[in-house]
Design a protein around this motif. Structure first.
Motif, PDB file in Angstrom:
ATOM      1  N   PHE A   9      12.935  11.631 -24.449  1.00 18.51           N
ATOM      2  CA  PHE A   9      13.505  12.529 -23.443  1.00 18.51           C
ATOM      3  C   PHE A   9      12.646  13.776 -23.219  1.00 18.51           C
ATOM      4  N   ILE A  10      11.858  14.162 -24.194  1.00 22.90           N
ATOM      5  CA  ILE A  10      11.050  15.362 -24.055  1.00 22.90           C
ATOM      6  C   ILE A  10       9.657  15.050 -23.527  1.00 22.90           C
ATOM      7  N   ASN A  11       9.363  13.760 -23.360  1.00 24.14           N
ATOM      8  CA  ASN A  11       8.020  13.347 -22.948  1.00 24.14           C
ATOM      9  C   ASN A  11       7.885  13.077 -21.458  1.00 24.14           C
ATOM     10  N   ILE A  12       8.980  12.869 -20.768  1.00 22.82           N
ATOM     11  CA  ILE A  12       8.889  12.440 -19.373  1.00 22.82           C
ATOM     12  C   ILE A  12       9.565  13.467 -18.460  1.00 22.82           C
ATOM     13  N   PRO A  13       9.119  13.562 -17.211  1.00 22.39           N
ATOM     14  CA  PRO A  13       9.727  14.516 -16.277  1.00 22.39           C
ATOM     15  C   PRO A  13      11.174  14.154 -15.971  1.00 22.39           C
ATOM     16  N   ARG A  14      11.897  15.154 -15.521  1.00 22.58           N
ATOM     17  CA  ARG A  14      13.344  14.998 -15.353  1.00 22.58           C
ATOM     18  C   ARG A  14      13.778  15.431 -13.958  1.00 22.58           C
ATOM     19  N   ILE A  15      14.761  14.692 -13.437  1.00 22.13           N
ATOM     20  CA  ILE A  15      15.461  15.084 -12.211  1.00 22.13           C
ATOM     21  C   ILE A  15      16.905  15.383 -12.591  1.00 22.13           C
ATOM     22  N   GLU A  16      17.330  16.611 -12.344  1.00 20.81           N
ATOM     23  CA  GLU A  16      18.708  17.016 -12.644  1.00 20.81           C
ATOM     24  C   GLU A  16      19.547  16.846 -11.381  1.00 20.81           C
ATOM     25  N   LEU A  17      20.540  15.986 -11.425  1.00 23.29           N
ATOM     26  CA  LEU A  17      21.382  15.741 -10.261  1.00 23.29           C
ATOM     27  C   LEU A  17      22.335  16.912 -10.062  1.00 23.29           C
ATOM     28  N   LYS A  18      22.218  17.550  -8.910  1.00 20.41           N
ATOM     29  CA  LYS A  18      23.106  18.646  -8.559  1.00 20.41           C
ATOM     30  C   LYS A  18      24.393  18.098  -7.938  1.00 20.41           C
ATOM     31  N   ALA A  33       8.618   6.490  -5.928  1.00 24.73           N
ATOM     32  CA  ALA A  33       7.204   6.850  -5.885  1.00 24.73           C
ATOM     33  C   ALA A  33       6.636   7.049  -7.283  1.00 24.73           C
ATOM     34  N   SER A  34       7.420   7.665  -8.167  1.00 23.31           N
ATOM     35  CA  SER A  34       6.955   7.877  -9.536  1.00 23.31           C
ATOM     36  C   SER A  34       6.788   6.560 -10.282  1.00 23.31           C
ATOM     37  N   LEU A  35       7.739   5.646 -10.113  1.00 21.87           N
ATOM     38  CA  LEU A  35       7.650   4.364 -10.803  1.00 21.87           C
ATOM     39  C   LEU A  35       6.463   3.545 -10.295  1.00 21.87           C
ATOM     40  N   LYS A  36       6.218   3.573  -9.010  1.00 21.00           N
ATOM     41  CA  LYS A  36       5.091   2.817  -8.460  1.00 21.00           C
ATOM     42  C   LYS A  36       3.752   3.372  -8.927  1.00 21.00           C
ATOM     43  N   ALA A  37       3.734   4.625  -9.329  1.00 22.19           N
ATOM     44  CA  ALA A  37       2.513   5.231  -9.853  1.00 22.19           C
ATOM     45  C   ALA A  37       2.406   5.048 -11.361  1.00 22.19           C
ATOM     46  N   ASN A  38       3.110   4.047 -11.890  1.00 26.60           N
ATOM     47  CA  ASN A  38       3.117   3.751 -13.329  1.00 26.60           C
ATOM     48  C   ASN A  38       3.616   4.949 -14.139  1.00 26.60           C
ATOM     49  N   GLY A  39       4.551   5.674 -13.565  1.00 23.27           N
ATOM     50  CA  GLY A  39       5.105   6.817 -14.265  1.00 23.27           C
ATOM     51  C   GLY A  39       6.467   6.518 -14.847  1.00 23.27           C
ATOM     52  N   ALA A  40       7.005   7.517 -15.504  1.00 21.79           N
ATOM     53  CA  ALA A  40       8.355   7.426 -16.062  1.00 21.79           C
ATOM     54  C   ALA A  40       9.122   8.656 -15.619  1.00 21.79           C
ATOM     55  N   ILE A  41      10.405   8.506 -15.470  1.00 21.76           N
ATOM     56  CA  ILE A  41      11.218   9.616 -14.989  1.00 21.76           C
ATOM     57  C   ILE A  41      12.605   9.524 -15.612  1.00 21.76           C
ATOM     58  N   LEU A  42      13.183  10.676 -15.858  1.00 19.51           N
ATOM     59  CA  LEU A  42      14.530  10.776 -16.433  1.00 19.51           C
ATOM     60  C   LEU A  42      15.449  11.405 -15.406  1.00 19.51           C
ATOM     61  N   ILE A  43      16.568  10.745 -15.138  1.00 20.37           N
ATOM     62  CA  ILE A  43      17.588  11.278 -14.246  1.00 20.37           C
ATOM     63  C   ILE A  43      18.773  11.696 -15.108  1.00 20.37           C
ATOM     64  N   ALA A  44      19.071  12.987 -15.094  1.00 17.95           N
ATOM     65  CA  ALA A  44      20.141  13.534 -15.925  1.00 17.95           C
ATOM     66  C   ALA A  44      21.223  14.123 -15.035  1.00 17.95           C
TER      67      ALA A  44
END
Length: 328
Positions: free
Chosen positions: A199-208, A73-84
């Motif tokens: 890395f400090i510019n885009i939202p992040r998803i932390e994998l639990k 959903a984030s990518l389709k909204a022309n966004g960027a996301i970080l998965i850590a």
């Protein structure tokens, strides 16, 4: 004649005997009626117990559906996301699922891994079908490739996915930051990414860590692929070593298959040092009272100062937000 005999027989009995005979007849007939009704209505029987589903060897299953949906959903909204997440937590598997979903919907996706900046630019250009040579047949320079890719992303709906982004050159990450200024959609995956540049510019998803049932399914599937049978006690022991890490879960089964005896857990462990801090504070207070009782002024003053500093630091640390709530 039979009717008359029956009447005479009934008349010869008292009312209590008649009631007893009636109850006995009903009790004798009831089991037969119940068996006939149950045979005519088989749906009233108790359902068979459910059989536990065991993953088929080689079957792919995504255990992070919520993260997958949010990322797409984030990518389709022309966004960027970080998965850590830590090594083996499933970042690459999740990225592969994202790429597959986007490509199934007809989108163009470039999925690259760390290399030299020029090699990564060439790989992006090849996956986007961007020419890498000029009209004279000469290879484009790195700067020209960057401009060509940026122009392509501005004119087309395409996505950039970069695995192990923390291993990339800092200049390449700065170029990614410039792409984000023009709203180029991108997905980055990293292990302990630094708090700098992109890395400090885009939202992040932390994998639990994955839940216990997921790790157990992964282990059962890995054991089935290797044609070995693991007892529940053995699965529990291996699961403790793997924690919530899917890669370590598969590795633990491999080590069991090879007969390797490895002690201790492989996943990260964090120790709570709160009891040690409390013991230190209590020691400073006791030191102060000892100085007071023995008349040792130096010990009394040192214990008081140490206790005051300890209380101040403990209060400061207590007011800090928890680690999982801090922006990293």
């Amino acid at each position: 004649m039979l009717a008359t005999g029956a009447i005479v027989a009934v008349n010869g009995l008292n009312p209590l005997s008649i009631i007893a005979l009636a109850i006995g007849g009903v009790l004798a007939i009831a089991p037969k009626l119940t068996s006939k009704l149950s045979s005519k209505n088989p749906t009233t029987q108790d359902p068979a117990p459910a059989i536990e589903q065991i993953p088929t060897p080689g079957e792919f299953r995504i255990y992070r559906q919520a993260e997958l949906n949010r990322t797409i959903a984030s990518l389709k909204a022309n966004g960027a996301i970080l998965i850590a997440g830590e090594d083996g937590s499933g970042k690459s598997v999740l990225a592969g699922a994202v790429v597959e979903n986007l490509q199934d919907e007809g989108f163009m996706v470039a999925f690259i891994e760390p290399a030299t900046p020029k090699q990564m630019l060439l790989e992006i250009a090849h996956q986007f079908d961007i020419p890498t040579e000029d009209l004279e047949g000469k290879s484009l320079t790195a700067d020209k490739l960057k401009r060509a890719i940026a122009t392509f992303l501005e004119e087309n709906t395409a996505f950039l996915v970069l695995d192990d982004a923390h291993c990339c050159d800092a200049k390449f990450r700065m170029w990614l930051k410039q792409l984000r200024r023009s709203d180029a959609p991108m997905l980055l995956l990293a292990t302990d990414p630094p708090r700098t540049d992109i890395f400090i510019n885009i939202p992040r998803i932390e994998l639990k860590p994955l839940p216990e049932y997921a790790i157990r399914e992964i282990m059962v599937q890995a054991a089935a692929e290797r044609a070995i049978a693991l007892k529940p006690s053995e699965l529990s022991k291996l699961q403790e070593r793997a924690g919530g890490n899917p890669m370590l879960a598969a590795r633990a089964v491999d080590e069991e298959y090879l007969g390797l005896d490895v002690e201790g857990a492989d996943h990260r462990r964090y120790f709570d040092i709160t009891p040690l801090i409390l013991l230190a504070g209590i020691a400073f207070v006791i030191m102060r009272f000892i100085g007071l009782g023995t008349g040792d002024q130096a010990l009394y003053i040192f214990g008081g100062i140490a206790a005051a500093v300890f209380l101040g630091l403990s209060r400061l640390l207590y007011n800090l937000p928890p680690e999982d709530r801090r922006i990293r």
